[in-house]
Motif scaffolding. Structure first.
Motif, mmCIF file in Angstrom:
data_model
loop_
_atom_site.group_PDB
_atom_site.id
_atom_site.type_symbol
_atom_site.label_atom_id
_atom_site.label_comp_id
_atom_site.label_asym_id
_atom_site.label_seq_id
_atom_site.Cartn_x
_atom_site.Cartn_y
_atom_site.Cartn_z
ATOM 1 N N TYR A 23 0.815 -1.215 0.000
ATOM 2 C CA TYR A 23 0.000 0.000 0.000
ATOM 3 C C TYR A 23 0.848 1.265 0.000
ATOM 4 C CZ TYR A 23 -3.142 -3.653 1.581
ATOM 5 O OH TYR A 23 -3.844 -4.820 1.676
ATOM 6 N N LEU A 24 2.048 1.151 0.556
ATOM 7 C CA LEU A 24 2.902 2.321 0.744
ATOM 8 C C LEU A 24 3.185 3.057 -0.563
ATOM 9 C CD1 LEU A 24 4.870 4.022 2.518
ATOM 10 C CD2 LEU A 24 6.618 2.330 1.955
ATOM 11 N N THR A 25 3.442 2.317 -1.622
ATOM 12 C CA THR A 25 3.822 2.951 -2.890
ATOM 13 C C THR A 25 2.735 3.900 -3.376
ATOM 14 O OG1 THR A 25 5.089 0.963 -3.472
ATOM 15 C CG2 THR A 25 4.570 2.515 -5.253
ATOM 16 N N LYS A 26 1.492 3.447 -3.334
ATOM 17 C CA LYS A 26 0.386 4.299 -3.775
ATOM 18 C C LYS A 26 0.212 5.495 -2.858
ATOM 19 C CE LYS A 26 -4.356 4.086 -5.479
ATOM 20 N NZ LYS A 26 -5.478 3.207 -5.839
ATOM 21 N N SER A 27 0.421 5.295 -1.567
ATOM 22 C CA SER A 27 0.277 6.387 -0.604
ATOM 23 C C SER A 27 1.283 7.500 -0.887
ATOM 24 C CB SER A 27 0.465 5.848 0.817
ATOM 25 O OG SER A 27 0.361 6.884 1.754
ATOM 26 N N VAL A 28 2.565 7.133 -0.995
ATOM 27 C CA VAL A 28 3.606 8.135 -1.235
ATOM 28 C C VAL A 28 3.435 8.778 -2.605
ATOM 29 C CG1 VAL A 28 6.095 8.510 -1.463
ATOM 30 C CG2 VAL A 28 5.218 6.985 0.320
ATOM 31 N N THR A 29 3.123 7.957 -3.613
ATOM 32 C CA THR A 29 2.954 8.495 -4.967
ATOM 33 C C THR A 29 1.806 9.499 -5.020
ATOM 34 O OG1 THR A 29 3.798 6.432 -5.913
ATOM 35 C CG2 THR A 29 2.551 7.874 -7.372
ATOM 36 N N ALA A 56 13.073 -0.436 2.028
ATOM 37 C CA ALA A 56 13.709 -0.414 0.714
ATOM 38 C C ALA A 56 12.880 0.379 -0.284
ATOM 39 C CB ALA A 56 13.929 -1.851 0.223
ATOM 40 N N GLU A 57 11.552 0.243 -0.227
ATOM 41 C CA GLU A 57 10.691 0.974 -1.154
ATOM 42 C C GLU A 57 10.768 2.476 -0.896
ATOM 43 O OE1 GLU A 57 7.715 1.611 -4.201
ATOM 44 O OE2 GLU A 57 9.417 0.278 -3.794
ATOM 45 N N LEU A 58 10.828 2.869 0.375
ATOM 46 C CA LEU A 58 10.962 4.295 0.686
ATOM 47 C C LEU A 58 12.286 4.845 0.156
ATOM 48 C CD1 LEU A 58 9.524 4.525 4.322
ATOM 49 C CD2 LEU A 58 8.525 5.470 2.229
ATOM 50 N N PHE A 97 0.260 17.681 6.955
ATOM 51 C CA PHE A 97 -0.835 16.739 6.732
ATOM 52 C C PHE A 97 -0.339 15.366 7.164
ATOM 53 C CE2 PHE A 97 -3.549 13.726 4.665
ATOM 54 C CZ PHE A 97 -4.805 14.316 4.725
ATOM 55 N N ILE A 98 -1.103 14.725 8.064
ATOM 56 C CA ILE A 98 -0.752 13.387 8.541
ATOM 57 C C ILE A 98 -1.440 12.369 7.634
ATOM 58 C CG2 ILE A 98 -0.716 11.839 10.531
ATOM 59 C CD1 ILE A 98 0.727 14.483 11.017
ATOM 60 N N LEU A 99 -0.661 11.538 6.965
ATOM 61 C CA LEU A 99 -1.203 10.544 6.044
ATOM 62 C C LEU A 99 -0.759 9.160 6.485
ATOM 63 C CD1 LEU A 99 -2.703 9.918 3.368
ATOM 64 C CD2 LEU A 99 -0.496 10.165 2.197
ATOM 65 N N ASP A 100 -1.720 8.255 6.665
ATOM 66 C CA ASP A 100 -1.367 6.873 6.980
ATOM 67 C C ASP A 100 -0.773 6.202 5.748
ATOM 68 O OD1 ASP A 100 -2.160 7.085 9.558
ATOM 69 O OD2 ASP A 100 -4.034 5.974 9.341
ATOM 70 N N ALA A 101 0.115 5.252 5.991
ATOM 71 C CA ALA A 101 0.867 4.647 4.902
ATOM 72 C C ALA A 101 0.023 3.732 4.027
ATOM 73 C CB ALA A 101 2.051 3.857 5.466
ATOM 74 N N ASP A 102 -1.160 3.343 4.489
ATOM 75 C CA ASP A 102 -2.009 2.492 3.650
ATOM 76 C C ASP A 102 -3.177 3.265 3.055
ATOM 77 O OD1 ASP A 102 -3.138 2.846 6.105
ATOM 78 O OD2 ASP A 102 -3.104 0.727 6.672
ATOM 79 N N ASP A 103 -3.166 4.576 3.189
ATOM 80 C CA ASP A 103 -4.209 5.422 2.605
ATOM 81 C C ASP A 103 -3.580 6.345 1.560
ATOM 82 O OD1 ASP A 103 -6.046 4.275 4.405
ATOM 83 O OD2 ASP A 103 -5.413 5.674 5.958
ATOM 84 N N TYR A 104 -4.412 7.028 0.784
ATOM 85 C CA TYR A 104 -3.841 7.885 -0.251
ATOM 86 C C TYR A 104 -4.738 9.092 -0.495
ATOM 87 C CZ TYR A 104 -7.044 5.138 -3.246
ATOM 88 O OH TYR A 104 -8.142 4.515 -3.790
ATOM 89 N N ASP A 207 -13.251 14.531 -3.109
ATOM 90 C CA ASP A 207 -12.787 13.347 -2.391
ATOM 91 C C ASP A 207 -11.298 13.513 -2.099
ATOM 92 O OD1 ASP A 207 -15.329 12.449 -2.775
ATOM 93 O OD2 ASP A 207 -14.839 11.114 -4.440
ATOM 94 N N CYS A 208 -10.994 13.889 -0.873
ATOM 95 C CA CYS A 208 -9.613 14.235 -0.524
ATOM 96 C C CYS A 208 -8.790 13.034 -0.069
ATOM 97 C CB CYS A 208 -9.612 15.301 0.583
ATOM 98 S SG CYS A 208 -10.267 16.905 0.053
ATOM 99 N N VAL A 209 -9.349 12.217 0.815
ATOM 100 C CA VAL A 209 -8.584 11.131 1.432
ATOM 101 C C VAL A 209 -9.296 9.809 1.171
ATOM 102 C CG1 VAL A 209 -7.570 10.243 3.560
ATOM 103 C CG2 VAL A 209 -7.832 12.717 3.249
ATOM 104 N N TYR A 210 -8.552 8.835 0.677
ATOM 105 C CA TYR A 210 -9.087 7.502 0.436
ATOM 106 C C TYR A 210 -8.583 6.582 1.544
ATOM 107 C CZ TYR A 210 -10.625 9.175 -4.088
ATOM 108 O OH TYR A 210 -11.256 9.882 -5.081
#
Length: 649
Positions: A23-29, A56-58, A97-104, A207-210
């Motif tokens: 999930y992290l990749t989509k969140s950061v992207t 490693a992905e980060l 902005f606080i974003l969880d790593a599995d959200d985007y 729709d701001c946060v998924y």
């Protein structure tokens, strides 16, 4: 890391990550691709000792985006508080902005939220949250709010941290994530930010946060099964609310949120705890909170089922609580109970209602605020004339109330203050008498919303008619109301929200709509007579069609015209006397207001002059006045000079 232009960014996005792949990749992207632009953005991601490929992905993403993404690595801290605080301490953005790593994020989320904060001078901005993969999200995002607070809106219903905060606010008040709680550590952080903020904005039109549901069960709030940790949340938050907010409605509003959202998590699971001593311990830990903070005013704000459970917790009634929990876990559609109304108050027949052995006060079961009208409607249709009644097939009743109910329909003009109340015989017989709906008269032209009002034992509930009726046919119904000498168009339709509305037109003369006249002409048998003919549809019993001639001094001549009831055809021969006569149709309807309506007989294009002779020596003529002078047929009738007639011959 520095921003591309070298100046401080507008937003610092903070991501605490622990075993967050894939999930992290989509969140950061999603943060990297924000429409606000890289020059206004920094991202700080903290790898909290992950054992998968999160670190490693980060690092890979940071190599590809060195000017925007900064990555920190640390030993696992056991929760998101420490990595978030570490990022907050080094953040440079005007906002964080606080974003969880599995959200985007939605592509324009940060741009819209920063604009809301800058435009309105607010310190916290909530962006609309959308659940993904079956995860539920808050339903409070109904409309944008430029500037509000926790007491004037529903923002306190959501205490997850994924919001935009003015960094200066957090630093000035030392607001950071605490380490006291094993779960829900974000609640004190968000609460203090809300209360210290100069204002709160809500962006609800984007729709701001998924908010994702992790199918590996990795969302923290889905893996914690320890009831003690959830009890700790209440043990921490209720005193904190009491410390920050004076006693009164404001405090009760915030405490209500914790009792309606946090407490049920515990109550849903207490029945499944195997050891009774563990169940008793949960109640023993909760009871002091209720003794201190649970007031009658707070209890009155709660739904009756939750109020009952709070009462049982407060009094340590474990067996009764377990019984109520079993009752409450029956699906709502299958849960059967009656509601009694007495002296204007409604009471739910939940377990132990008026049980002499248990002696729970009636006020605990007060269901008044939850009473609703259940509507089972199918279609709308007009009754056969001459009733002019709009029938709504189906019924409307106070839900779960078996008592007799007085019913009425209420018509309210949408753009004004006019209201008309129509008593009806039964909630199963919903009808609107169109001819008499406005205090004995037809509704004036306008848009009228239809409500149903039900009363039982001194309590009245009202609701828009049509709501909650899934089977209602939404096809519009058009009707033409024959109101004496007038016609009124009525359209009954269902709005986009499923509610019945009537749109009534301005009255139109029936003669204008129903009379189809032939051209006036002279009688071939008697040139001194004017012939008028045509068709008049729907002439009712007792109604008369007349032809009226009026002269300059107000004298009138009226002739009743026979109309064939089968075909509607008529023909009237009108004798003419000397003078200048205006010719009108007249519809006479006994009892109507107005009783009579007129319509001009139109000037024929080629009606000639007619002549005739009386008593051998009298020569007469009749001729229409030119149409340029009047649009109403006006005849000049007179006697010709005998000398002039002879000279012409």
């Amino acid at each position: 890391m520095s921003t591309q232009s070298g100046h401080l960014p507008d937003v610092s996005v903070i991501i605490a990550a622990y075993n967050a792949m894939p999930y992290l990749t989509k969140s950061v992207t999603s943060a990297l691709e924000q429409s606000i632009g890289r020059e206004r953005l920094e991202i700080i991601a903290v790898n909290d000792g992950s054992t998968d490929t999160t670190g490693a992905e980060l690092d890979r993403l940071a190599r590809e985006n060195p000017d925007t993404l900064r990555v920190l690595h640390q030993e696992n801290s056991g929760g998101p508080a420490l990595p978030r605080n570490r990022a907050l301490d080094i953040a440079k953005g005007r906002y964080v902005f606080i974003l969880d790593a599995d959200d985007y994020l939605g592509p324009e989320a940060l741009e819209r939220m920063v604009a809301a904060a800058d435009t309105n001078g607010t310190d916290v901005v909530l962006g609309k949250t959308i659940g993904v993969g079956g995860r539920k999200s808050p339903t409070m995002y109904k409309k944008n709010e430029a500037k509000t607070d926790v007491f004037s809106s529903e923002v306190y219903r959501t205490l997850n941290p994924m919001k935009l905060y003015r960094r200066e606010l957090l630093d000035r008040h030392g607001i950071r994530f605490g380490y006291e709680l094993r779960v829900c550590e974000d609640q004190p952080f968000v609460m203090l930010a809300y209360l210290r903020a100069s204002g709160i904005s809500v962006v609800a039109d984007y729709d701001c946060v998924y908010w994702s549901y992790r199918d590996d069960g990795g969302n923290i709030t889905r893996t914690i099964q320890d009831l003690d940790s959830r009890v700790e949340v209440l043990q921490y938050m209720l005193p904190l609310v009491a410390k920050e907010v004076p006693a009164g409605p404001g405090r009760d509003l915030l405490l209500q949120r914790h009792l309606e959202i946090d407490l049920p998590w515990i109550l849903r699971r207490i029945r499944h705890v195997q050891r009774r001593e563990d169940q008793e311990k949960v109640l023993a830990d909760l009871r002091p909170l209720f003794d201190t903070y649970y007031t009658d005013a707070l209890a009155a704000r709660l739904p009756a089922m939750l109020r009952l459970q709070c009462h049982l917790v407060q009094h340590g009634m474990l067996d009764e609580l377990l019984t109520v929990r079993r009752f409450n876990e029956v699906p709502a559609a299958e849960r059967v109970f009656d509601v009694t109304i007495e002296d204007g108050r409604a009471y739910a027949h939940y377990p132990y209602f008026r049980d002499d052995a248990v002696k729970i006060p009636d006020r605990v079961y007060d269901y008044t605020a939850q009473l609703s009208i259940r509507q089972d409607l199918t279609r709308i249709r007009p009754a056969e004339e001459p009733d002019h009644v709009l029938i709504i097939e189906g019924s409307a009743r106070l839900h779960r109330v078996p008592q007799d109910q007085e019913a009425a329909l209420v018509l309210r003009e949408r753009d004004g203050s006019d209201e008309h109340r129509l008593p009806i015989d039964s909630p199963d017989d919903l009808r609107i008498p169109l001819r008499t709906a406005a205090d004995g008269r037809p509704l004036p032209a306008g848009t009228w919303d239809v409500f149903v009002s039900l009363t039982a034992a001194g309590h009245t509930e009202e609701a828009r008619l049509g709501s909650r009726s899934d089977d209602l046919d939404t096809t519009p119904v058009d009707h033409e109301l024959r109101d004496g000498t007038q016609l009124r168009s009525v359209r009954a339709y269902v709005t986009s929200r499923g509610n019945l509305t009537l749109k009534t037109g301005a009255p139109v003369s029936r003669l204008k709509r129903e009379l189809r006249a032939d051209a006036a002409r002279w009688s071939s048998e008697a040139p001194s007579r004017l012939l008028v003919s045509g068709t008049l549809r729907d002439l009712g019993a007792g109604e008369r069609l007349l032809l009226r001639l009026t002269n300059a001094v107000g004298s009138r001549q009226e002739y009743t015209t026979d109309v064939d009831p089968a075909t509607g055809r008529f023909e009237q021969a009108v004798p003419l006397a000397a003078g200048e006569w205006r010719v009108h149709w007249l519809l006479d309807v006994p009892g109507a207001t107005p009783r009579r309506a007129t319509r001009a007989v139109e000037v024929p294009r080629d009606l000639p002059v007619t002549q005739w002779r009386r008593r051998l020596v009298q020569f007469w003529y009749a001729k229409p006045l030119p149409a340029a002078k009047t649009k109403t047929l006006t005849l000049r009738v007179g006697r010709k000079s005998l000398l002039k007639a002879l000279l012409r011959k």
